[in-house]
Write an enzyme that holds these catalytic residues in place. Structure first.
Site, mmCIF file in Angstrom:
data_model
loop_
_atom_site.group_PDB
_atom_site.id
_atom_site.type_symbol
_atom_site.label_atom_id
_atom_site.label_comp_id
_atom_site.label_asym_id
_atom_site.label_seq_id
_atom_site.Cartn_x
_atom_site.Cartn_y
_atom_site.Cartn_z
ATOM 1 N N GLU A 171 39.323 1.867 34.469
ATOM 2 C CA GLU A 171 38.613 3.094 34.069
ATOM 3 C C GLU A 171 38.763 3.253 32.555
ATOM 4 O O GLU A 171 39.880 3.240 32.040
ATOM 5 C CB GLU A 171 39.211 4.296 34.821
ATOM 6 C CG GLU A 171 38.805 5.656 34.302
ATOM 7 C CD GLU A 171 37.305 5.939 34.342
ATOM 8 O OE1 GLU A 171 36.716 5.845 35.430
ATOM 9 O OE2 GLU A 171 36.737 6.249 33.275
ATOM 10 N N PRO B 89 28.601 5.405 27.747
ATOM 11 C CA PRO B 89 29.479 4.244 27.945
ATOM 12 C C PRO B 89 29.111 3.383 29.161
ATOM 13 O O PRO B 89 29.488 2.217 29.226
ATOM 14 C CB PRO B 89 30.877 4.856 28.127
ATOM 15 C CG PRO B 89 30.713 6.319 28.235
ATOM 16 C CD PRO B 89 29.335 6.672 27.759
ATOM 17 N N ASP C 50 31.664 1.496 40.080
ATOM 18 C CA ASP C 50 31.547 2.942 40.325
ATOM 19 C C ASP C 50 31.461 3.638 38.978
ATOM 20 O O ASP C 50 32.359 4.373 38.571
ATOM 21 C CB ASP C 50 32.776 3.418 41.121
ATOM 22 C CG ASP C 50 32.716 4.906 41.425
ATOM 23 O OD1 ASP C 50 31.694 5.539 41.128
ATOM 24 O OD2 ASP C 50 33.716 5.426 41.955
ATOM 25 N N GLY D 163 35.627 -1.639 31.213
ATOM 26 C CA GLY D 163 35.338 -2.580 32.300
ATOM 27 C C GLY D 163 34.478 -3.747 31.859
ATOM 28 O O GLY D 163 34.596 -4.859 32.377
ATOM 29 N N HIS E 88 31.595 7.769 48.234
ATOM 30 C CA HIS E 88 32.749 6.864 48.201
ATOM 31 C C HIS E 88 32.826 5.975 49.444
ATOM 32 O O HIS E 88 33.157 4.793 49.344
ATOM 33 C CB HIS E 88 34.046 7.666 47.989
ATOM 34 C CG HIS E 88 34.097 8.290 46.626
ATOM 35 N ND1 HIS E 88 34.389 9.608 46.403
ATOM 36 C CD2 HIS E 88 33.849 7.749 45.400
ATOM 37 C CE1 HIS E 88 34.339 9.856 45.106
ATOM 38 N NE2 HIS E 88 34.010 8.754 44.484
HETATM 39 N N1 SPD Z 1 24.573 11.042 38.650
HETATM 40 C C1 SPD Z 1 25.568 10.534 39.524
HETATM 41 C C2 SPD Z 1 26.066 9.198 39.180
HETATM 42 C C3 SPD Z 1 27.186 8.795 40.051
HETATM 43 C C4 SPD Z 1 28.133 7.949 39.367
HETATM 44 N N2 SPD Z 1 29.438 7.796 39.912
HETATM 45 C C5 SPD Z 1 30.099 8.961 40.342
HETATM 46 C C6 SPD Z 1 31.577 8.762 40.348
HETATM 47 C C7 SPD Z 1 32.186 9.119 41.647
HETATM 48 N N3 SPD Z 1 33.320 8.320 41.899
#
Ligand code: SPD
Length: 282
Positions: free
Chosen positions: A106, A161, A154, A137, A62
């Site tokens: 989301e 999806p 993210d 999105g 993050h």
């Molecule tokens: N295989 C991991 C892929 C990561 C994708 N996003 C993770 C979400 C965390 N906010």
């Protein structure tokens, strides 16, 4: 036999995490969302059997997905996050004083609800600057009226999806939805997992074609396949490696003191790519 969770990413090779118990499991309209209590990683969320975050290592992903683009923009006020339902990316974005509004789009409310309940320290959902929309999105980005200074993608892995988040058309729409000096970041999978190379090539090909500045950067996330994780940065204004950007990072000591992974050296160093990694996207 102790309980464990396995994510296989290369034939029989994968990651094993010791589990205490299953806390949550729901097949939503879009995907299977599960939360486990683990032996040493805190709570763990998986989607369709792929690790999304653990309480112990989520800060790496993050911080890197959010702060690299946020500092590359001179003054990010409006930010769009596509995906990010656990709230961790929004939490990091909201640490920037310049931010006045964040839209987080989301597709799956189940992810947000599970995160609020089982990862209460990850999101900053009560922040009045954050607006959560439960929409696709890919559809949302095609109809943006009020552009964003920073867009952060993210999403999950390129199956199900999230597949459309690795397509050129999607990045063209993102570009159209950015302000003139806009910056974008996106998660682009592990360089060690060959089955993801076609998606990585597609994303970096698109970013190179569409943006004057497009770069890959790396971070190290123990519970993601092979531990090495790539992200993409595209900018219509400054380069992430400009001196201005580095000075900007170093000028905000209070924000930096709250972080566990990101700093100005990590920012610059993350753009240094091993040869086998650059080769994937050449
Ligand atoms: N295989 C991991 C892929 C990561 C994708 N996003 C993770 C979400 C965390 N906010």
């Amino acid at each position: 036999m102790p309980l464990s969770y396995n994510e296989y990413y290369n034939e029989q090779t994968g990651l094993t995490i010791g589990l205490k118990k299953l806390l949550f499991s729901e097949q939503s309209e879009y995907q299977l969302v599960e939360v486990y209590e683990t032996d040493t990683w805190g709570n763990l969320m998986t989607i369709d059997g792929m690790v999304m975050l653990s309480e112990r290592d989520e800060f790496v992903y993050h911080e890197m997905l959010a702060h690299v683009p946020m500092f590359t923009h001179p003054k990010p006020k409006r930010v769009l996050i596509i995906g990010g339902g656990d709230g961790g990316t929004a939490r990091e974005v909201l640490k920037h004083n310049s931010v006045i509004h964040v839209d987080m789009v989301e597709i799956d409310k189940t992810v947000v609800d599970a995160s609020k309940k089982h990862f209460p320290k990850v999101g900053d959902f009560e922040n009045p600057k954050l607006n959560v929309l439960y929409e696709d999105g890919i559809a949302f980005i095609q109809n943006v009226k009020n552009p964003y200074d920073v867009i952060i993608i993210d999403g999950s892995d390129p199956v199900g999806p999230a597949e459309g988040l690795f397509e050129k058309d999607f990045y063209q729409y993102c570009k159209n939805a950015l302000t003139p000096k806009g910056v974008l970041s996106t998660q682009t999978e592990s360089p060690w997992v060959e089955s993801y190379h076609p998606s990585m090539k597609k994303v970096f090909g698109a970013l190179d074609d569409l943006f004057p500045i497009a770069k890959m950067y790396l971070s190290f996330i123990p519970l993601y396949p092979a531990g090495m994780w790539s992200m993409g940065l595209a900018s219509m204004g400054e380069s992430p490696l400009d001196n201005n950007v580095i000075k900007r990072i170093q000028s905000v000591s209070k924000l930096l003191a709250s972080l566990k992974y990101y700093n100005s050296d990590v920012h610059s160093g993350s753009f240094a790519l091993p040869n086998f990694v650059s080769k994937i996207i050449k």
